[in-house]
Design an enzyme around this catalytic site. Structure first.
Site, PDB file in Angstrom:
ATOM      1  N   GLU A  29       0.837  -1.203   0.000  1.00  0.00           N
ATOM      2  CA  GLU A  29       0.000   0.000   0.000  1.00  0.00           C
ATOM      3  C   GLU A  29       0.873   1.255   0.000  1.00  0.00           C
ATOM      4  O   GLU A  29       1.644   1.486   0.936  1.00  0.00           O
ATOM      5  CB  GLU A  29      -0.920  -0.028   1.218  1.00  0.00           C
ATOM      6  CG  GLU A  29      -1.928  -1.157   1.159  1.00  0.00           C
ATOM      7  CD  GLU A  29      -2.421  -1.611   2.522  1.00  0.00           C
ATOM      8  OE1 GLU A  29      -3.425  -2.344   2.560  1.00  0.00           O
ATOM      9  OE2 GLU A  29      -1.809  -1.250   3.543  1.00  0.00           O
ATOM     10  N   GLU A  60      -5.051  -6.322   2.221  1.00  0.00           N
ATOM     11  CA  GLU A  60      -3.942  -7.071   2.805  1.00  0.00           C
ATOM     12  C   GLU A  60      -4.011  -8.547   2.426  1.00  0.00           C
ATOM     13  O   GLU A  60      -2.978  -9.177   2.159  1.00  0.00           O
ATOM     14  CB  GLU A  60      -3.954  -6.915   4.324  1.00  0.00           C
ATOM     15  CG  GLU A  60      -3.580  -5.533   4.813  1.00  0.00           C
ATOM     16  CD  GLU A  60      -4.696  -4.511   4.664  1.00  0.00           C
ATOM     17  OE1 GLU A  60      -4.404  -3.294   4.709  1.00  0.00           O
ATOM     18  OE2 GLU A  60      -5.878  -4.939   4.511  1.00  0.00           O
ATOM     19  N   PHE A  83       0.647  -1.027   8.378  1.00  0.00           N
ATOM     20  CA  PHE A  83       0.808  -1.166   9.823  1.00  0.00           C
ATOM     21  C   PHE A  83       0.576  -2.622  10.181  1.00  0.00           C
ATOM     22  O   PHE A  83      -0.225  -3.305   9.536  1.00  0.00           O
ATOM     23  CB  PHE A  83      -0.183  -0.284  10.589  1.00  0.00           C
ATOM     24  CG  PHE A  83       0.072   1.188  10.454  1.00  0.00           C
ATOM     25  CD1 PHE A  83       0.909   1.851  11.339  1.00  0.00           C
ATOM     26  CD2 PHE A  83      -0.525   1.913   9.430  1.00  0.00           C
ATOM     27  CE1 PHE A  83       1.144   3.212  11.207  1.00  0.00           C
ATOM     28  CE2 PHE A  83      -0.298   3.268   9.288  1.00  0.00           C
ATOM     29  CZ  PHE A  83       0.550   3.923  10.184  1.00  0.00           C
ATOM     30  N   ALA A  84       1.252  -3.099  11.225  1.00  0.00           N
ATOM     31  CA  ALA A  84       1.040  -4.479  11.663  1.00  0.00           C
ATOM     32  C   ALA A  84      -0.422  -4.718  12.026  1.00  0.00           C
ATOM     33  O   ALA A  84      -0.937  -5.828  11.877  1.00  0.00           O
ATOM     34  CB  ALA A  84       1.936  -4.794  12.860  1.00  0.00           C
ATOM     35  N   HIS A 129      -3.263   1.383  15.042  1.00  0.00           N
ATOM     36  CA  HIS A 129      -2.000   1.680  14.373  1.00  0.00           C
ATOM     37  C   HIS A 129      -0.803   1.429  15.280  1.00  0.00           C
ATOM     38  O   HIS A 129       0.306   1.863  14.967  1.00  0.00           O
ATOM     39  CB  HIS A 129      -1.952   3.144  13.909  1.00  0.00           C
ATOM     40  CG  HIS A 129      -3.004   3.515  12.922  1.00  0.00           C
ATOM     41  ND1 HIS A 129      -4.293   3.824  13.301  1.00  0.00           N
ATOM     42  CD2 HIS A 129      -2.964   3.625  11.577  1.00  0.00           C
ATOM     43  CE1 HIS A 129      -5.007   4.115  12.221  1.00  0.00           C
ATOM     44  NE2 HIS A 129      -4.226   4.001  11.161  1.00  0.00           N
TER      45      HIS A 129
END
Length: 338
Positions: A29, A60, A83-84, A129
Site C-alpha cells: 500500500e 492485505e 501497519f502491523a 496503528h
C-alpha cells in the site's frame, strides 16, 4: 561508513537485494510512487521500474495472497503492510498458506516471502496503528519472526530474510524509524530525539536469523528483550546501576535458546521485557523456556515487564509503554528477592 536511520537502512537493504537479484519484487500500500507511508521504499520505483516496485490495492489479503503465488512461482516478493494492525485480513493466508506450503507440498514448493510491517506505538496512532502482534506469528510453525532494534541489524536481517527460502515476518518498531531512541524517558518529548545515527555498511551483508546478541554484559540479572525495548533496558540499567546483562533477541523464531540459557544460568535471575500485552505475550513463552531449562540456577522467579492487558490506549500511550521507571523498579525488586 555512512550513518543511517532505520528507514534509510531498510531502504538500503531493499535496494541491495533488488540490485543483486531480479526476482526480488517490492510492493504494498503506497509503496511505489509514494515511497511508503514512512518512506522506506522511496526512490525504488524510479530506480527499478513499476514492474518491480509498485502500489497494491488496499487489500492485505490480496497483497499476501498474490505474494505467496509469486513466491511459489520462483520470485522473492517483499511486501509491506502499512501497519502491523492491518495484517488481520491476511492472517489466514499467512498461517494456512505461506507457513505451510513447504510442508503440504513435501518440499516441492517453498515460499521465499518477506512481509514487512511497522509495529508498536510511538505515533499516537491508537489501537488500530500501534499493536505489537508478534506472539500471533511465533505461535505458527513454518514462519520466522524478526524484530530489529537498530539500523545496522535492520538492514542485515532484512537482506537475510529476503534470501531465506521460507516466509519471514519482519516487524519494524516505529519508534526507532527516524533515529536512535535514547530510551531514558517515559515521556514523548524526547522519544524521537535524533542522536548520533548508526553506522551501516553501504553494500551487501547479512545478520544471521536465529542469533541473539548481548548488548550489555552483566552478572546480576538477565534482561531478555527485543526491538524498541532494547533501548529502554539499557537506559534502565544505566539509571539503576544494577549489573544486568541485556540480551537483544533480534529473531523471535527461530529463537537463540543457547544464548538465553547460558546467560540466565550464570546470572540466576531473569526479567522479560516487551511492549505487547502481558497475557499470552511472547514473554510468556520466554518465561516458560527459562523455567524449563534454568530452574535449578534461578535465585528468584522470572519477572515480566510489559504493556497493559487492555486495548491499546490512545491518550495514555506513554504510560502504556514499559519504560525505564517500570523496568528499573523490577530490577530493584528482583535483586531483593532471595
Amino acid at each position: 561508513m555512512p550513518r543511517m536511520t532505520m528507514i534509510e537502512a531498510i531502504r538500503s537493504g531493499l535496494d541491495v537485494s533488488m540490485a543483486r537479484n531480479d526476482d526480488v519484487v517490492v510492493y504494498g500500500e503506497d509503496v511505489g510512487f509514494f515511497g511508503g507511508v514512512f518512506r522506506c521504499t522511496q526512490g525504488l520505483q524510479q530506480k527499478y521500474g513499476v514492474s518491480r516496485c509498485f502500489d497494491a490495492p488496499i487489500s492485505e489479503c490480496g497483497i499476501v495472497g498474490t505474494a505467496i503465488g509469486m513466491a511459489a512461482y520462483g520470485l522473492r516478493p517483499c511486501v509491506e503492510l502499512q501497519f502491523a494492525d492491518y495484517m488481520y485480513p491476511a492472517y489466514d493466508q499467512i498461517v494456512s498458506e505461506a507457513a505451510r506450503l513447504r510442508y503440504r507440498s513435501a518440499g516441492d514448493f517453498t515460499c521465499p516471502l518477506v512481509i514487512r510491517m511497522p509495529t508498536g506505538g510511538g505515533i499516537f496512532g491508537g489501537q488500530t496503528h500501534s499493536q505489537s502482534p508478534e506472539a500471533l506469528f511465533t505461535h505458527v510453525a513454518g514462519l520466522k519472526t524478526v524484530v530489529p532494534s537498530n539500523p545496522h541489524d535492520a538492514k542485515g536481517l532484512l537482506i537475510a530474510a529476503i534470501e531465506d527460502p521460507d516466509p519471514v515476518i519482519f516487524l519494524e518498531p516505529k519508534r526507532l524509524y527516524n533515529g536512535p531512541f535514547d530510551g531514558h524517558h517515559d515521556r514523548p518529548v524526547t522519544a524521537w530525539a535524533k542522536h548520533e545515527l548508526s553506522e551501516v555498511p553501504e553494500g551487501h551483508y547479512t545478520t544471521p536469523l536465529g542469533k541473539a546478541v548481548t548488548r550489555r554484559a552483566g552478572e546480576a540479572v538477565t534482561v531478555l528483550t527485543y526491538g524498541t525495548m532494547v533501548h529502554v533496558a539499557l537506559a534502565a540499567v544505566e539509571e539503576t546501576g544494577v549489573d544486568a546483562e541485556v540480551i537483544d533477541l533480534r529473531t523471535l523464531l527461530p529463537l537463540d535458546l543457547e544464548t538465553i540459557i547460558a546467560s540466565v544460568a550464570r546470572t540466576g535471575r531473569c526479567i522479560v521485557l516487551h511492549e505487547a500485552t502481558l497475557t499470552s505475550g511472547f514473554g510468556a513463552e520466554l518465561t516458560a523456556l527459562v523455567q524449563e531449562h534454568c530452574f535449578y540456577h534461578l535465585e528468584a522467579p522470572v519477572m515480566r515487564v510489559t504493556g497493559w492487558d487492555t486495548p491499546y490506549p490512545h491518550a495514555q500511550e506513554w504510560d502504556y509503554f514499559p519504560g525505564p521507571i517500570r523496568l528499573g523498579q523490577a530490577l530493584r525488586d528482583i535483586m531483593e528477592t532471595r
